[in-house]
Design a protein around this motif. Structure first.
Motif, PDB file in Angstrom:
ATOM      1  N   ARG A   1      -9.090   7.651  -6.064  1.00 26.90           N
ATOM      2  CA  ARG A   1      -9.154   6.672  -7.152  1.00 26.90           C
ATOM      3  C   ARG A   1      -8.572   7.237  -8.444  1.00 26.90           C
ATOM      4  NH1 ARG A   1     -14.350   5.637  -4.960  1.00 26.90           N
ATOM      5  NH2 ARG A   1     -15.276   6.972  -6.576  1.00 26.90           N
ATOM      6  N   LEU A   2      -8.839   8.507  -8.731  1.00 28.43           N
ATOM      7  CA  LEU A   2      -8.297   9.109  -9.946  1.00 28.43           C
ATOM      8  C   LEU A   2      -6.791   9.252  -9.873  1.00 28.43           C
ATOM      9  CD1 LEU A   2     -10.992  11.870 -10.608  1.00 28.43           C
ATOM     10  CD2 LEU A   2     -10.593   9.829 -11.974  1.00 28.43           C
ATOM     11  N   CYS A   3      -6.273   9.592  -8.700  1.00 22.22           N
ATOM     12  CA  CYS A   3      -4.833   9.804  -8.552  1.00 22.22           C
ATOM     13  C   CYS A   3      -4.042   8.502  -8.572  1.00 22.22           C
ATOM     14  CB  CYS A   3      -4.535  10.570  -7.260  1.00 22.22           C
ATOM     15  SG  CYS A   3      -5.148  12.278  -7.264  1.00 22.22           S
ATOM     16  N   GLU A   4      -4.716   7.361  -8.509  1.00 18.29           N
ATOM     17  CA  GLU A   4      -3.998   6.099  -8.634  1.00 18.29           C
ATOM     18  C   GLU A   4      -3.412   5.926 -10.027  1.00 18.29           C
ATOM     19  OE1 GLU A   4      -6.690   3.059  -7.520  1.00 18.29           O
ATOM     20  OE2 GLU A   4      -6.606   3.505  -5.373  1.00 18.29           O
ATOM     21  N   LYS A   5      -3.995   6.577 -11.034  1.00 16.67           N
ATOM     22  CA  LYS A   5      -3.466   6.481 -12.388  1.00 16.67           C
ATOM     23  C   LYS A   5      -2.151   7.242 -12.517  1.00 16.67           C
ATOM     24  CE  LYS A   5      -8.207   6.434 -14.175  1.00 16.67           C
ATOM     25  NZ  LYS A   5      -9.191   7.118 -15.042  1.00 16.67           N
ATOM     26  N   TYR A   6      -2.074   8.421 -11.878  1.00 17.65           N
ATOM     27  CA  TYR A   6      -0.868   9.240 -11.939  1.00 17.65           C
ATOM     28  C   TYR A   6      -0.893  10.171 -10.731  1.00 17.65           C
ATOM     29  CZ  TYR A   6       3.118  11.474 -14.202  1.00 17.65           C
ATOM     30  OH  TYR A   6       4.382  11.921 -14.499  1.00 17.65           O
TER      31      TYR A   6
ATOM     32  N   ILE B   1       0.439  15.279  -1.582  1.00 21.11           N
ATOM     33  CA  ILE B   1       0.668  14.443  -2.752  1.00 21.11           C
ATOM     34  C   ILE B   1      -0.194  13.198  -2.619  1.00 21.11           C
ATOM     35  CG2 ILE B   1       2.347  13.125  -4.091  1.00 21.11           C
ATOM     36  CD1 ILE B   1       4.496  15.000  -3.153  1.00 21.11           C
ATOM     37  N   ILE B   2      -0.984  12.924  -3.634  1.00 21.25           N
ATOM     38  CA  ILE B   2      -1.823  11.723  -3.676  1.00 21.25           C
ATOM     39  C   ILE B   2      -1.465  10.935  -4.940  1.00 21.25           C
ATOM     40  CG2 ILE B   2      -4.168  10.834  -3.781  1.00 21.25           C
ATOM     41  CD1 ILE B   2      -5.147  13.278  -2.392  1.00 21.25           C
ATOM     42  N   PRO B   3      -1.118   9.623  -4.790  1.00 21.60           N
ATOM     43  CA  PRO B   3      -1.036   8.865  -3.547  1.00 21.60           C
ATOM     44  C   PRO B   3       0.151   9.277  -2.694  1.00 21.60           C
ATOM     45  CG  PRO B   3      -0.652   7.465  -5.467  1.00 21.60           C
ATOM     46  CD  PRO B   3      -0.853   8.820  -5.971  1.00 21.60           C
ATOM     47  N   ASN B   4      -0.010   9.080  -1.387  1.00 25.25           N
ATOM     48  CA  ASN B   4       1.009   9.498  -0.443  1.00 25.25           C
ATOM     49  C   ASN B   4       2.269   8.652  -0.615  1.00 25.25           C
ATOM     50  OD1 ASN B   4       2.241  10.763   1.701  1.00 25.25           O
ATOM     51  ND2 ASN B   4       1.231   9.507   3.255  1.00 25.25           N
ATOM     52  N   PRO B   5       3.466   9.274  -0.759  1.00 29.01           N
ATOM     53  CA  PRO B   5       4.699   8.484  -0.872  1.00 29.01           C
ATOM     54  C   PRO B   5       4.908   7.631   0.375  1.00 29.01           C
ATOM     55  CG  PRO B   5       5.080  10.777  -1.489  1.00 29.01           C
ATOM     56  CD  PRO B   5       3.709  10.724  -0.902  1.00 29.01           C
ATOM     57  N   LEU B   6       5.348   6.417   0.156  1.00 30.91           N
ATOM     58  CA  LEU B   6       5.529   5.485   1.274  1.00 30.91           C
ATOM     59  C   LEU B   6       6.721   5.887   2.121  1.00 30.91           C
ATOM     60  CD1 LEU B   6       4.929   2.099  -0.557  1.00 30.91           C
ATOM     61  CD2 LEU B   6       3.353   3.341   0.901  1.00 30.91           C
ATOM     62  N   THR B   7       6.550   5.810   3.416  1.00 29.59           N
ATOM     63  CA  THR B   7       7.644   6.061   4.356  1.00 29.59           C
ATOM     64  C   THR B   7       8.030   4.766   5.029  1.00 29.59           C
ATOM     65  OG1 THR B   7       6.055   6.603   6.057  1.00 29.59           O
ATOM     66  CG2 THR B   7       6.930   8.435   4.758  1.00 29.59           C
ATOM     67  N   VAL B   8       9.309   4.504   5.147  1.00 29.06           N
ATOM     68  CA  VAL B   8       9.805   3.259   5.736  1.00 29.06           C
ATOM     69  C   VAL B   8       9.747   3.365   7.245  1.00 29.06           C
ATOM     70  CG1 VAL B   8      11.758   1.690   5.892  1.00 29.06           C
ATOM     71  CG2 VAL B   8      11.276   2.884   3.749  1.00 29.06           C
ATOM     72  N   ASP B   9       9.086   2.410   7.871  1.00 30.16           N
ATOM     73  CA  ASP B   9       8.987   2.358   9.327  1.00 30.16           C
ATOM     74  C   ASP B   9      10.113   1.482   9.865  1.00 30.16           C
ATOM     75  OD1 ASP B   9       6.404   1.334  11.704  1.00 30.16           O
ATOM     76  OD2 ASP B   9       8.274   2.472  11.919  1.00 30.16           O
ATOM     77  N   LYS B  10      11.064   2.082  10.529  1.00 30.32           N
ATOM     78  CA  LYS B  10      12.210   1.323  11.021  1.00 30.32           C
ATOM     79  C   LYS B  10      11.826   0.373  12.157  1.00 30.32           C
ATOM     80  CE  LYS B  10      15.472   4.982   9.783  1.00 30.32           C
ATOM     81  NZ  LYS B  10      16.545   5.880  10.268  1.00 30.32           N
TER      82      LYS B  10
END
Length: 471
Positions: A171-176, A225-234
């Motif tokens: 929740r805290l890492c959602e800010k940055y 890394i939080i939040p986790n960077p999004l990965t594109v699912d092909k």
């Protein structure tokens, strides 16, 4: 102190035994004989780019965090903050990995607090901080964080204590976003923050100087890394994104722009309503990226909470003020059909399609014709003053009051300075109501809080004369 706190035999009025008294005397004797520890105040140029680096550690007695600020161009680290907490009776039975995770949460809270203080709206010139890093010597805590971000099934087998702290970190890492890395115990500056040290032993550690430049440049493979960077699912299935309601302003529930995405009557708390709305927005953004819709952001918006809040308020305003939105969509409305709220409050639509009040003029424009606005001229700086203490002030006199000075009674007045932003009050004693005494009190206020940008007062003779004198 930790031993005294955890001792159940000691009460508040029970004297200490000779061994504890002898140990305490040794502690304050060393502390009083040690030289003063000096920390350089200069960090780097104001227009430089920086990153905040936190180190956390925990022991059976203490857990703490040490924060450094690093100039990216020169890799120069400067001591910024150090805090620790004693392991109380609720934590004394926890394992070391659990205490380490608790220290990581403490470090994230400190990072977010410093990031807000250095880059928030209260700063006259915010510092450019581009990255937040947190180092811990607990591999177990890093694996817990990695499993939490990856949503692994084994997270369901963790205890309540661990799960609650992992959720709080998320929740805290959602800010940055924060990057969590591993550091060995010997190189961890926070190790000196969790155990007692003498002055000589402390000066031999990197507690005040921080890690060396080579350590900062090294890329650690064991990092999260939080939040986790999004990965594109092909292999994601093709889904019509139009079914996601409220993600874009072009689509809405049942093709009606005046319907809420989530019925507010079904939610007991407004903040919970905004959080659910934000979750739907984030889910829609993920699907939008997976199916490759044009114009989709490459990374999730860090301010989704404000976006969800604006959409809820805008929809609610459309339900109760449809005539205002009709007016802004069709400017060919006759003057006599102009909504009263527009003439009374001078409302406008911002970029988020939310009705707001703008008070800066006594007259508005309607089809190139002026009309009178029923409003006060000072309402704007009262509702949205600059975030600087005593930058905009109200001044007035209070009194007289009878006081005794050198066994004689005399009258004095109080000159009140009221800040429109912080609501703080500054009082200055005036011996009389002359212009000279007013200028003296005003000058003393400026010495402490700076020259105000805007001063509002009544038409008191000494106040008007003093303003003309300053002009």
């Amino acid at each position: 102190m930790h031993r005294l706190q955890c001792c159940k035999d000691l009460d508040w009025d029970k004297p200490l035994n000779n061994d504890l008294v002898r140990e305490w005397k040794n502690i304050y004797r060393q502390a009083n004989s040690s030289p003063i520890i000096r920390v350089p105040r200069f960090v780097g140029p104001r227009d430089g780019e920086y990153k905040l680096i936190a180190f956390t550690d925990a022991s059976r007695s203490l857990y703490g965090v040490v924060v450094f600020i690093c100039h990216i161009e020169t890799n120069r680290c400067c001591f910024l903050q150090a805090k620790n907490r004693m392991v109380n009776t609720h934590l004394k039975n926890k394992s070391i990995p659990s205490l380490e995770l608790n220290a990581v949460l403490f470090g994230v809270e400190s990072l977010m607090e410093l990031h807000r203080d250095l880059t928030g709206g209260v700063c006259m010139k915010p510092v450019n901080i581009s990255e937040l890093l947190l180092y811990t010597d607990s591999i177990c805590s890093l694996h817990w964080l990695d499993s939490c971000v990856s949503k692994m099934e084994k997270m369901q087998r963790l205890g309540v204590f661990t799960t609650n702290r992992l959720n709080a970190i998320q929740r805290l890492c959602e800010k940055y976003p924060v990057k969590f890395c591993f550091v060995s115990g010997k190189e961890n500056p926070a190790d000196s923050n969790t155990r007692p040290f003498s002055y000589r032993s402390l000066m031999k550690t990197n507690f005040l100087i921080g890690p060396d430049s080579n350590f900062i440049k090294t890329e650690d493979e064991l990092s999260v890394i939080i939040p986790n960077p999004l990965t594109v699912d092909k292999m994601a299935p093709v889904i019509d994104y139009n079914v996601y309601v409220g993600i874009n302003s072009e689509h809405s529930l049942n093709n009606s722009e005046n319907a809420h995405l989530i019925d507010p009557n079904d939610i007991s708390d407004f903040r919970r309503l905004v959080l659910i709305h934000r979750r739907v927005l984030r889910c829609g953004m993920k699907w939008k990226q997976k199916i490759g819709i044009e114009g989709s952001p490459k990374s999730p918006n860090s301010n989704l909470f404000a976006q969800a809040l604006s959409q809820i308020i805008s929809t609610e305003q459309k339900l109760f003020f449809p005539e205002v939105f009709s007016y802004f969509q069709d400017q060919k409305v006759r003057l006599k059909d102009l909504p009263k709220i527009v003439t009374q409050l001078n409302v406008f639509l911002d970029i988020n399609n939310v009705i707001r009040v703008k008070v800066s003029l006594r007259h508005g424009r309607f089809n190139n014709r002026t009309f009178h606005l029923n409003q006060n001229v000072y309402r704007e700086f009262r509702s949205d003053p600059p975030s600087i203490p005593f930058n905009n002030v109200f001044i007035d006199y209070l009194g007289p009051f009878t006081v005794k000075k050198d066994s004689e009674s005399q009258k004095v007045w109080l000159l009140i300075f009221a800040c429109t932003w912080s609501r703080g009050i500054d009082l200055r004693i005036c011996n009389d109501l002359s212009v000279k005494e007013f200028l003296r009190s005003f000058q003393l206020h400026c010495f402490n809080y700076g020259v105000p940008q805007l001063v509002v007062s009544d038409l008191g003779s000494q106040l008007v004369a003093g303003a003309n004198h300053n002009s």
